[in-house]
Motif scaffolding. Structure first.
Motif, PDB file in Angstrom:
ATOM      1  N   GLY A 298       0.777  -1.233   0.000  1.00  0.00           N
ATOM      2  CA  GLY A 298       0.000   0.000   0.000  1.00  0.00           C
ATOM      3  C   GLY A 298       0.807   1.281   0.000  1.00  0.00           C
ATOM      4  O   GLY A 298       0.266   2.373   0.062  1.00  0.00           O
ATOM      5  N   LYS A 301       3.733   1.561  -4.854  1.00  0.00           N
ATOM      6  CA  LYS A 301       4.808   1.225  -5.784  1.00  0.00           C
ATOM      7  C   LYS A 301       4.328   1.273  -7.232  1.00  0.00           C
ATOM      8  O   LYS A 301       5.090   1.603  -8.135  1.00  0.00           O
ATOM      9  CB  LYS A 301       5.353  -0.183  -5.477  1.00  0.00           C
ATOM     10  CG  LYS A 301       6.074  -0.259  -4.144  1.00  0.00           C
ATOM     11  CD  LYS A 301       6.655  -1.643  -3.904  1.00  0.00           C
ATOM     12  CE  LYS A 301       5.591  -2.710  -3.757  1.00  0.00           C
ATOM     13  NZ  LYS A 301       4.696  -2.495  -2.619  1.00  0.00           N
ATOM     14  N   THR A 302       3.044   0.943  -7.421  1.00  0.00           N
ATOM     15  CA  THR A 302       2.537   0.861  -8.787  1.00  0.00           C
ATOM     16  C   THR A 302       2.681   2.186  -9.531  1.00  0.00           C
ATOM     17  O   THR A 302       3.093   2.215 -10.687  1.00  0.00           O
ATOM     18  CB  THR A 302       1.054   0.443  -8.772  1.00  0.00           C
ATOM     19  OG1 THR A 302       0.916  -0.645  -7.868  1.00  0.00           O
ATOM     20  CG2 THR A 302       0.602   0.018 -10.144  1.00  0.00           C
TER      21      THR A 302
HETATM   22  P1  ADP Z   1       1.641  -1.229  -3.415  1.00  0.00           P
HETATM   23  O1  ADP Z   1       2.885  -0.532  -2.988  1.00  0.00           O
HETATM   24  O2  ADP Z   1       1.142  -2.176  -2.392  1.00  0.00           O
HETATM   25  O3  ADP Z   1       1.750  -1.830  -4.784  1.00  0.00           O
HETATM   26  P2  ADP Z   1      -0.272   0.408  -4.671  1.00  0.00           P
HETATM   27  O4  ADP Z   1       0.625   0.944  -5.692  1.00  0.00           O
HETATM   28  O5  ADP Z   1      -1.227  -0.657  -5.060  1.00  0.00           O
HETATM   29  O6  ADP Z   1       0.568  -0.077  -3.447  1.00  0.00           O
HETATM   30  O7  ADP Z   1      -1.040   1.614  -4.012  1.00  0.00           O
HETATM   31  C1  ADP Z   1      -2.032   1.423  -3.067  1.00  0.00           C
HETATM   32  C2  ADP Z   1      -3.127   2.475  -3.210  1.00  0.00           C
HETATM   33  O8  ADP Z   1      -2.639   3.739  -2.822  1.00  0.00           O
HETATM   34  C3  ADP Z   1      -3.614   2.619  -4.629  1.00  0.00           C
HETATM   35  O9  ADP Z   1      -5.007   2.706  -4.593  1.00  0.00           O
HETATM   36  C4  ADP Z   1      -2.956   3.901  -5.108  1.00  0.00           C
HETATM   37  O10 ADP Z   1      -3.742   4.552  -6.069  1.00  0.00           O
HETATM   38  C5  ADP Z   1      -2.886   4.700  -3.840  1.00  0.00           C
HETATM   39  N1  ADP Z   1      -1.781   5.664  -3.798  1.00  0.00           N
HETATM   40  C6  ADP Z   1      -0.528   5.481  -4.268  1.00  0.00           C
HETATM   41  N2  ADP Z   1       0.232   6.573  -4.044  1.00  0.00           N
HETATM   42  C7  ADP Z   1      -0.544   7.458  -3.393  1.00  0.00           C
HETATM   43  C8  ADP Z   1      -0.320   8.772  -2.879  1.00  0.00           C
HETATM   44  N3  ADP Z   1       0.865   9.405  -2.988  1.00  0.00           N
HETATM   45  N4  ADP Z   1      -1.361   9.391  -2.262  1.00  0.00           N
HETATM   46  C9  ADP Z   1      -2.546   8.787  -2.149  1.00  0.00           C
HETATM   47  N5  ADP Z   1      -2.828   7.557  -2.614  1.00  0.00           N
HETATM   48  C10 ADP Z   1      -1.841   6.882  -3.231  1.00  0.00           C
END
Ligand code: ADP
Ligand code: MG
Length: 693
Positions: A298, A301-302
């Protein structure tokens, strides 16, 4: 034996330490072969055969000694010894001893001859086990007069007819005769900087320390030396692979990239900004990137992956994102497609469910360069997948892919930059040892407003209440996961368990809401269907094996129930918990567990106390040890003779930064004081001689 260069070998012939151990007094042919059996061939080997523990003969106040602890005390005999025989030849001698302000009992088994030697007022020193309740020491060793021994005696690991006593003797005489032949390996500036003992003094201290501090200092020196040598190897490897590997120098298109970032639905966290910069500077450099990106579940990273893939696309290349499961591939493809919806960037998905004509067309577009970003499973690394110009490869949840798979993907391009992403926070100590040759970026900050998942540890007999709790949440419009028992190495049983729990819940919630079932035996179509139903909230409770562990994103799910939670490691529990708490609602994780062991209980407790993946991973490492952290096969952990990556991690950090500075400074490759270190590097076989001297 270790491989050594010719020059080194001939040099070693002049060195006395290279002589066979038989030059030492008292070591004849037979003993020599016993020593060879434990890997000790030369005098030098003997000196480096370190004790694995020490006998402690320090005099202690009995008030500080715990029941059944071993202790050495000195005292005056207070009563005449009495001797009794039993079982024919066995005997028991007892007397009383004044130790400081205590009067205690001494028991000596099978040493009848002591009776004549012990008399009132005599001073004796005894070592043995302390029985607190009976105020008695059972003697293991007894000396007349004050303590004659060293405070600390080494204990060596021995085999066959070799005894610890003999080893002590051999090492002692090796030290006496050859200590002056031992050459210093650490340059003086580092020794001074950290106040480290000289190698000669440290060798004496590690075998026959004068006192505890001497031992501590000796150990400190060798820990540092061991880490420094190891890190020099890693850093040198990194430097040379970097400098000798052709890479792509991606062209900068900062404005477009900045626009993309500012058009995101949210501002990046500071940590995201930082790692984006770290990755971009690799992309723009002529070197090939080999970087590990760590970030808790969360942490976002994506979107980092999206930004850097876009950078590669802007520079005219294609980017590939490889993930371990189809579900995850689909989710990533979906979210990337929507991020790039307004841009001329083609995103495609390739999994093994994409077949026939659809697949052929996709592969053609990929080869022509019409697809810019491709997301997929290991379907990406099949032979008939060709890229037009692959410039960046990202693997998500990297430890699930074997080294081999990662290599194949990397070789699909000319020299693509490579980024590994992992949500299993790897304790820093492990990261810099196992991935020492890689660059590491860490996202150590969560997006703002993220709520902590409330975690409860509940005994299995409270299932009813949990089912009611799930019901309450579902009535509020939320969804729940129920993860089924993990039965080690039996996929079959896992599946059966999930099926059973599924039918139990279906019965319980009958007519009120829908229960889905997910496990590894389903076909990928079936899996997709279940996942879609859950994502669309057509199914409210999803019963699943650990298939959902990796990366799945259903923000509306707020409850995670884990059956038999004690069977999971902390990192895995944390991964599972990471499936909830992804939306705006308060989420809950319920661990159903009845652990029997202390560490099991400890694990459950820690889960309820922290949501920080890095804290958990450090704990996991502490509880399971480095060997178990990645699972045996994958661990790749180097073994250290004396250093301990968990307890000596500070030294490891220091050694790492010193090593990095050293390999990058010209004086290291020239000056005499670094010669022993350079020689070490050459003997590891990592470097060709041409870089040296
Ligand atoms: P992981 O690192 O587990 O892959 P994700 O990339 O799936 O995490 O991101 C988790 C959630 O947080 C997603 O819904 C994404 O859109 C959201 N997210 C990512 N970066 C931010 C940010 N800087 N502020 C708010 N939400 C974010
Ligand atoms: Mg992810």
């Amino acid at each position: 034996m270790k491989r050594r260069s010719l020059e080194y070998r001939s040099k070693m012939k002049e060195n006395k330490l290279f002589q066979p151990v038989s030059v030492i007094k008292g070591i004849g042919e037979e003993t020599q072969s016993l020593l060879n059996n434990i890997g000790v061939e030369s005098v030098g080997d003997l000196l480096e055969y370190f004790p694995y523990r020490y006998e402690d003969y320090r005099l202690r106040d009995l008030a500080d000694v715990k029941h059944e602890e071993k202790v050495t005390v000195e005292g005056k005999v207070y009563s005449e010894p009495s001797l009794t025989y039993y079982d024919r030849k066995k005997s028991r001698l007892t007397f009383r001893l004044i130790v400081g302000r205590y009067l205690i009992n001494i028991v000596c088994f099978n040493r009848p001859y002591l009776k004549k030697k012990i008399s009132i007022h005599l001073t004796v020193t005894v070592t043995g086990k302390w029985d607190l309740h009976r105020q008695t020491i059972t003697v293991q060793e007894l000396f007349f007069g004050s303590q004659q021994k060293n405070e600390i005696e080494p204990v060596y690991s021995v085999r066959g007819n070799l005894t610890v006593k003999a080893m002590r003797r051999f090492v002692q005489s090796a030290l006496q005769e050859y200590i002056n032949d031992v050459e210093e390996t650490l340059p003086e500036n580092l020794r001074k900087k950290y106040k480290l003992l000289t190698k000669q003094d440290a060798l004496k201290g590690i075998h026959f320390p004068k006192n505890h501090d001497h031992l501590k200092q000796a150990r400190r020196r060798f820990v540092y030396e061991e880490f420094l040598l190891f890190q020099l190897k890693m850093q040198a490897l990194r430097k040379f692979t970097r400098e000798h590997s052709k890479g792509i120098k991606h062209k900068k298109h900062e404005e477009l990239l900045q626009k993309f970032i500012s058009d995101l639905p949210f501002p990046l966290t500071g940590a995201q900004k930082r790692v984006v910069q770290e990755i971009l500077s690799d992309l723009y450099s002529p070197y090939r990137m080999n970087r590990l990106l760590q970030g808790d579940v969360g942490s976002g990273k994506t979107v980092v992956a999206a930004i850097v893939m876009y950078a590669a696309v802007l520079s005219g290349y294609q980017a590939a994102l490889m993930v371990p499961t189809e579900i995850l591939a689909e989710q990533h493809a979906d979210s990337l497609s929507s991020l790039f919806a307004k841009l001329p960037v083609e995103v495609a998905l390739l999994t093994s469910s994409i077949k026939g004509k659809k697949r052929t067309q996709l592969l053609q577009r990929l080869e022509k360069g019409e697809v810019h970003i491709i997301v997929g499973t290991h379907a990406l690394i099949q032979d008939d997948v060709h890229f037009h110009q692959l410039g960046l490869v990202i693997t998500d949840e990297q430890h699930r892919f074997g080294v081999e798979q990662r290599r194949v993907l990397r070789e699909k391009g000319e020299y693509p930059d490579v980024l590994f992403m992992t949500a299993t926070p790897i304790p820093r100590t492990l990261a810099i040892t196992t991935f020492g040759e890689m660059d590491v970026s860490v996202i150590d900050e969560m997006p703002v407003g993220r709520k902590k998942v409330e975690t409860y540890w509940v005994k299995p007999n409270h299932l009813e209440r949990i089912l009611e709790f799930i019901e309450k949440e579902v009535r509020k419009g939320r969804q729940a996961y129920v993860i089924c028992p993990l039965i080690e190495e039996s996929d079959q049983l896992d599946v059966q368990n999930a099926i059973d729990v599924h039918s139990m819940l279906t019965h319980y919630y009958k007519g009120r809401f829908q229960i889905g079932l997910m496990h590894g035996r389903l076909s990928s179509d079936e899996k997709e269907e279940v996942m879609r139903a859950f994502t669309e909230n057509k199914v409210q409770v999803l019963v699943s094996t650990t298939v959902v562990e990796v990366g799945v994103n259903v923000p509306n799910a707020t409850v995670m129930v884990i059956y038999d939670a004690e069977r999971f490691g902390l990192s895995q529990l944390h991964q599972l918990r990471g499936r909830v708490g992804r939306g705006n609602e308060q989420s809950y994780c319920i661990l159903l567990a009845d652990p029997k062991s202390e560490t099991g209980k400890e694990r459950m407790k820690i889960m309820t106390e922290t949501n920080d993946g890095f804290v958990l991973s450090e704990k996991d490492l502490e509880l399971r040890g480095p060997g178990d952290f990645f699972g045996k096969k994958q661990s790749g952990m180097p073994e250290f003779k004396i250093a301990d990556v968990v307890h000596d991690y500070r030294a490891l950090e220091v050694a790492r930064s010193d090593a990095a500075i050293l390999v990058n400074s010209p004086s290291f490759w020239k000056n005499d004081e670094y010669k022993p270190l350079r020689e070490y590097l050459r003997n590891t076989g990592i470097l060709n001689g041409d870089k040296l001297d």
